[in-house]
Design an enzyme around this catalytic site. Structure first.
Site, PDB file in Angstrom:
ATOM      1  N   GLU A 281       5.428 -46.345 -77.219  1.00 39.13           N
ATOM      2  CA  GLU A 281       4.867 -47.103 -78.424  1.00 39.13           C
ATOM      3  C   GLU A 281       5.834 -47.601 -79.552  1.00 39.13           C
ATOM      4  OE1 GLU A 281       5.165 -43.764 -78.554  1.00 39.13           O
ATOM      5  OE2 GLU A 281       6.029 -43.735 -80.566  1.00 39.13           O
TER       6      GLU A 281
ATOM      7  N   LYS B  12       0.639 -36.693 -74.910  1.00 32.53           N
ATOM      8  CA  LYS B  12       1.776 -35.714 -74.777  1.00 32.53           C
ATOM      9  C   LYS B  12       1.280 -34.145 -74.428  1.00 32.53           C
ATOM     10  CE  LYS B  12       5.238 -37.912 -77.706  1.00 32.53           C
ATOM     11  NZ  LYS B  12       6.144 -38.339 -76.771  1.00 32.53           N
TER      12      LYS B  12
ATOM     13  N   ASP C  43       3.400 -38.985 -83.245  1.00 36.06           N
ATOM     14  CA  ASP C  43       3.106 -39.595 -82.058  1.00 36.06           C
ATOM     15  C   ASP C  43       2.561 -38.394 -81.064  1.00 36.06           C
ATOM     16  OD1 ASP C  43       3.336 -41.081 -79.698  1.00 36.06           O
ATOM     17  OD2 ASP C  43       5.567 -40.866 -79.411  1.00 36.06           O
TER      18      ASP C  43
ATOM     19  N   ARG D 132       8.878 -49.071 -78.706  1.00 34.39           N
ATOM     20  CA  ARG D 132       9.311 -50.286 -78.326  1.00 34.39           C
ATOM     21  C   ARG D 132       8.205 -51.203 -78.872  1.00 34.39           C
ATOM     22  NH1 ARG D 132      10.334 -48.451 -72.215  1.00 34.39           N
ATOM     23  NH2 ARG D 132      10.196 -46.460 -73.400  1.00 34.39           N
TER      24      ARG D 132
ATOM     25  N   LYS E 151      11.809 -47.820 -86.559  1.00 33.87           N
ATOM     26  CA  LYS E 151      10.630 -47.116 -85.915  1.00 33.87           C
ATOM     27  C   LYS E 151       9.970 -45.937 -86.897  1.00 33.87           C
ATOM     28  CE  LYS E 151       8.950 -44.356 -82.237  1.00 33.87           C
ATOM     29  NZ  LYS E 151       9.183 -43.532 -80.833  1.00 33.87           N
TER      30      LYS E 151
END
Ligand code: BES
Ligand code: ZN
Ligand code: ZN
Length: 513
Positions: free
Chosen positions: A364, A292, A285, A366, A280
């Site tokens: 995101e 978040k 992120d 996965r 990954k």
């Protein structure tokens, strides 16, 4: 750091600082610590005798004691480094002890130092079970090399405290041959360089390390190490119909990178396994539209630590040359909120053809891995391993000492658990059996990208990935809690840990025909 190995008596080595290891041989819980050195040199033992008898030094793991002008030694200083209880001594303590020695030298601004190779036969078997020489040697070098690095490269006031030369000084003995010690030493250098490479990638801020730059760094490494490397972007994602990966990437001004690194052994049987290492690589992120909270968001630059681990592992694989084909696949993107970003409620079609209802754009990892795992299979991988900073739930479950381990195949998982014995890393197996499948059931698509409730979130994520591994033996590593050390330890700087590189590497080597 220039690290070399010499065979001679440590007492005769001229060096600004000689580090020697000590263990506590006291056995009873209530007994006072009884430190004993892991050296057979009389001169070293004599130099340390008084201070060891004083009771000031307990030989606890990470504890150090520095003596100036030690009597009878050519060294200017003698550093005694504790490894903890003799009874529980393993190569892991030697790794940490070597790191402690290096990190003790750095604030003293010493440029050169030496570490005496631990002689477990200095103590009788009743105190200490003997340890394998090659693994001790390897762990010592790994610990020293990992400890040398500090993550202050962006500080203008940084002081250069690098150690120029480290000499590992071993004595000839009948127990571990020179060749064994030398072999472990050479491996340790390769493994540590790979792990440090991973750490240097993970340390980079998101504005420096975009998916494109990650691709460039991987390509440069592959070129240097003689690996084949392809770096693709948006067009290829569309060509391959990677709808899940693209969903994440589409909200960023930075284009995604699909990195494919290939190591091919000289000879391989037609039915030999092909290992797929899938990482990954979210270079930042934000959570996307399911954004978040601001607090702590800056840490999400390390959301590419799984990718970093795979790139580092490939580096060592290129040098250690196992007899098994390995393909590294990294799915790198930035997860951003934007007018073009994917949204909760969107339904996307993964490369495998499965449809996914996006319930939370912060799940995101996965999504990118779904396409990475499927793609690795189309490239011929017969066994898959992925690493990802995938879920906060895994951190809640296991804390920061053990990373999560999931698998659809016991034999493959056991091979990984066997690898942990050499790597010294800690992974704890969590379930992803089919009875959890309901968690990711969607009313409108083949699955959704979150669990239907908060419970067992690390398993829900693993269940999602399992839908893409299908019957290919697969191991999933959730490293969210272990990829970044918040605390300074005596043996390693805080910052990126480089977790999983060593274990993945050993797992790969276990398939070497
Ligand atoms: N990158 C995060 C997971 C993470 C959390 C890594 C903490 C490191 C430290 C991941 O993309 C994420 O946000 N996962 C969500 C999933 C949830 C929305 C189902 C999480 O864990 O909260
Ligand atoms: Zn996320
Ligand atoms: Zn993430």
């Amino acid at each position: 750091m220039d690290t070399k190995l010499v065979f001679q008596d440590a007492a005769g080595l001229p060096t600004p600082m000689l580090a020697v290891f000590a263990v506590d041989i006291a056995t009873g819980e209530s007994e006072e610590p009884l430190p004993a050195l892991l050296v057979t040199s009389d001169a070293v033992t004599n130099a340390a005798a008084k201070v060891l008898a004083s009771g000031e030094f307990k030989a606890a793991l990470g504890e150090t004691l520095l003596l100036h002008a030690p009597n009878g030694l050519k060294a200017e200083r003698l550093l005694i480094v504790g490894l903890g209880k003799a009874k529980t001594l393993s190569v892991n303590e030697i790794r940490k002890g070597a790191g402690t020695a290096v990190r003790a030298a750095k604030p003293l601004s010493l440029r050169d130092m030496a570490i005496a190779f631990p002689e477990d036969h200095a103590l009788s078997d009743e105190h200490l079970e003997s340890l394998p020489g090659p693994l001790m040697s390897r762990a010592l070098v790994e610990g020293a090399e990992l400890a040398e690095v500090d993550y202050d490269i962006y500080r203008s006031d940084r002081k250069d405290r690098s150690i120029g030369t480290l000499t590992v000084v071993a004595k000839d003995s009948e127990k571990s041959t020179r060749a064994e010690i030398q072999a472990g030493f050479g491996e340790g250098l390769i493994v540590a360089a790979a792990q440090n490479f991973t750490r240097s990638l993970v340390n980079e801020p998101g504005n420096v390390l975009t998916p494109t730059v990650l691709g460039e760094r991987a390509a440069a490494m592959c070129k240097e190490m003689g690996l084949k490397c392809e770096v693709h972007s948006t067009r290829k994602l569309h060509e391959l119909k990677m709808g899940a990966f693209w969903a994440v990437a589409q909200g960023s001004a930075e284009p995604p990178a699909l990195i494919v690194m290939t190591y091919e052994p000289k000879t391989a049987a037609a039915d030999a396994p092909v290992l797929g290492l899938v990482g990954k690589g979210i270079t930042f992120d934000t959570g996307g539209i399911s954004i978040k909270p601001a607090e702590g968001m800056e840490k999400m630059k390390y959301d590419m630590a799984g990718a970093g681990a795979m790139i580092g592992a490939m580096r060592a694989i290129a040098q250690l040359k196992p007899k098994v084909k390995v393909i590294g696949v990294v799915c790198s993107a930035e997860n951003m909120p934007d007018g073009k970003a994917f949204k909760p409620g969107d339904v996307v079609t993964a490369m495998s053809g499965k449809t996914i209802e996006v319930v939370n754009t912060d799940a995101e990892g996965r999504l990118v891995l779904a396409d990475g795992l499927h793609y690795a299979k189309t490239l011929g991988c017969t066994h898959l391993i992925d690493a990802a900073t995938l879920t906060g739930a895994c951190v809640v479950a296991l804390g920061i000492l053990n990373a999560g381990l999931f698998s659809n195949d016991d034999a493959t998982c056991e091979k990984f658990q066997e690898a942990l014995k050499t790597s010294g890393e800690k992974f704890w197996r969590l379930p992803c059996t089919d009875d959890y499948k309901d968690q990711i059931k969607s009313a409108i698509a083949d699955m959704m990208n979150t669990g239907k409730n908060r419970w067992g979130g690390a398993t829900s994520a693993a269940m999602f990935l399992k839908e893409f591994a299908l019957d290919t033996p697969w191991v999933h590593l959730d490293i969210a809690g272990c990829a970044w050390n918040d605390e300074n330890k005596p043996w390693i700087a805080n910052g990126p840990s480089g977790i999983a590189v060593r274990s993945i590497l050993e797992w790969v080597r276990s398939y070497s025909a």
